[in-house]
Design an enzyme around this catalytic site. Structure first.
Site, PDB file in Angstrom:
ATOM      1  N   LYS A 107       2.247  -3.673   6.638  1.00  0.00           N
ATOM      2  CA  LYS A 107       2.569  -3.831   5.207  1.00  0.00           C
ATOM      3  C   LYS A 107       4.078  -3.726   4.986  1.00  0.00           C
ATOM      4  CE  LYS A 107      -1.473  -4.506   3.410  1.00  0.00           C
ATOM      5  NZ  LYS A 107      -1.791  -5.810   2.827  1.00  0.00           N
ATOM      6  N   TYR A 151      -1.396  -0.477  10.650  1.00  0.00           N
ATOM      7  CA  TYR A 151      -1.691  -1.102   9.348  1.00  0.00           C
ATOM      8  C   TYR A 151      -0.514  -0.912   8.387  1.00  0.00           C
ATOM      9  CZ  TYR A 151      -3.580  -1.392   4.598  1.00  0.00           C
ATOM     10  OH  TYR A 151      -3.749  -1.680   3.280  1.00  0.00           O
ATOM     11  N   SER A 200       0.838  -1.203   0.000  1.00  0.00           N
ATOM     12  CA  SER A 200       0.000   0.000   0.000  1.00  0.00           C
ATOM     13  C   SER A 200       0.867   1.245   0.000  1.00  0.00           C
ATOM     14  CB  SER A 200      -0.873  -0.016   1.254  1.00  0.00           C
ATOM     15  OG  SER A 200      -1.506   1.224   1.433  1.00  0.00           O
TER      16      SER A 200
END
Ligand code: NAD
Ligand code: UD1
Length: 336
Positions: free
Chosen positions: A151, A147, A123
């Site tokens: 990643k 989050y 992302s």
């Protein structure tokens, strides 16, 4: 055969539609924690043929070994994971368990099965607040939330794996802001509860499920004061996965890290205006305080994906709004 973990989710379904259309055989694998079986039925209607979907969890070695034992998997696209930023801050262990634990169990199962090609859903969030836009793949990685860190860690694991096992072919795809839907209106984004992201919120205002859009901040240093992002049509994103998959199937035996975005920045008000035009509906807007953690502007340099994968985003903001609206109008309650 291509295994799509998290294949029943938003990006997984659209990618599966593109791969099936291109003649690939796919098997979807999902625990339905953030998706619903009717999405898979809709995919079958689009493809005009049955699609295998296995219910299971990427954190279960038993589930993963069963899939690799049963299907002749050539490559994996690893979508499965949790993706809500605010929730990740409240439930860090759940996020690391799914996004890191799930990736480790999958990679171990692939190793046992001798499958060495993977396309990973990373992302733009790994960049955090970029020093400037457009953002290239060489920009510093400073993820600002759990989050985003999950990643970056998963990317690190895949890079480390490649050092030890250089015969693997690994694509790390950093998506910018995926929006829109399949043009047929059968599949699209169906978030649970109140949408966190802009486009699904706008489409729910348009169908009357929410009274107004709150615009988070009108005083950014951007042309109209609202946040600027790189919106990418989910069908372009799906075609980006097809390009990355075909690259991996050629056994390049390297790690390729690529931004997938349009390379253009649009403000919140640009998107609202384009949506009003596409839908003929008025979107009541109210400018409120900035959302903590948001950056003023972020869009990508998509040159590397063009050079290495021969892929470029083709669809416009108008296309994204038209297709998002077509999906929401035909399915006011999503997949129901
Ligand atoms: P999504 O939630 O619609 O799809 C993810 C799917 O994975 C869901 O169907 C969910 O049920 C499944 N899943 C979650 N945990 C699982 C587990 N442990 N085992 C099996 N299945 C599991 O999300 P999406 O928008 O399609 O995103 C796909 C991937 O792309 C995610 O990894 C996400 O972090 C990443 N990504 C998404 C965006 C975005 O804006 N949508 C942006 C950048 C990156
Ligand atoms: C968010 C995530 C990011 C993820 C991306 C794509 C955060 C901090 N980041 O990015 O990790 O990769 O989604 O899924 O959540 N906006 C409003 N009103 C709303 C919703 C959004 O004004 O109701 C604005 C935001 O302030 C931003 C823009 O719309 O300027 C886009 O927001 P959003 O769709 O949530 O995406 P990002 O914040 O870019």
């Amino acid at each position: 055969m291509i295994l799509l973990t998290g294949g029943a989710g938003y990006i997984g379904l659209h990618t599966a539609a593109v791969l099936l259309e291109a003649g690939h055989e796919v098997v979807l694998f999902d625990n339905f924690s953030n998706s619903k079986p009717p999405g898979v039925e809709r995919l079958q209607a689009i493809a005009g043929r049955p699609v295998v979907c296995v219910q299971g969890d990427v954190r279960s070695a038993q589930d993963m070994d069963a899939v690799f034992g049963r299907y002749p998997v050539d490559a994996v696209i690893h979508f499965a994971g949790l993706k809500a930023v605010a929730e990740s801050e409240q439930q860090p262990l759940r996020y690391y368990d799914n996004n890191i634990g799930g990736t480790l169990v999958l990679l171990q199962a692939m190793t046992r099965a001798g499958v060495k090609r993977i396309v990973f859903s990373s992302s733009a969030t790994v960049y955090g607040e970029p020093d400037s836009s457009p953002v290239a793949e060489t920009a510093a990685l400073r993820p600002a939330n759990v989050y985003g860190r999950s990643k970056r860690m998963a990317e690190d694991i895949l890079r480390d794996l490649h050092v030890a096992a250089p015969d693997w072919s690994i694509a790390l795809l950093r998506y910018f802001n995926p929006v829109g839907a399949h043009p047929g209106g059968l599949i699209g984004e169906d978030p649970n509860g109140i949408p966190n992201n802009l486009m699904p919120f706008v489409t729910q205002v348009a169908v009357g499920r929410r009274p107004e859009l709150q615009v988070f901040g009108g005083d950014y240093a951007t042309a109209d004061g609202t946040g600027v992002r790189d919106y990418i049509h989910v069908m372009d994103l799906a075609e980006g996965h097809q390009a990355a998959l075909e690259w991996a199937l050629g056994d390049p035996r390297e790690v390729l890290t690529a931004n997938l975005g349009s390379g253009r920045g649009h403000s919140v008000l640009d998107l609202v205006r384009a949506f009003e035009q596409a839908s003929g509906r008025t979107i009541p807007c109210r400018i409120v305080a900035r959302r903590p953690g948001d950056v003023a502007a972020c869009w990508c340099d998509p040159a590397l994906a063009r050079q290495r994968l021969g892929w470029t985003a083709r669809r416009t903001l108008q296309d994204m709004c038209r297709d998002a609206w077509n999906w929401q109008r035909n399915n006011p309650d999503g997949f129901g």
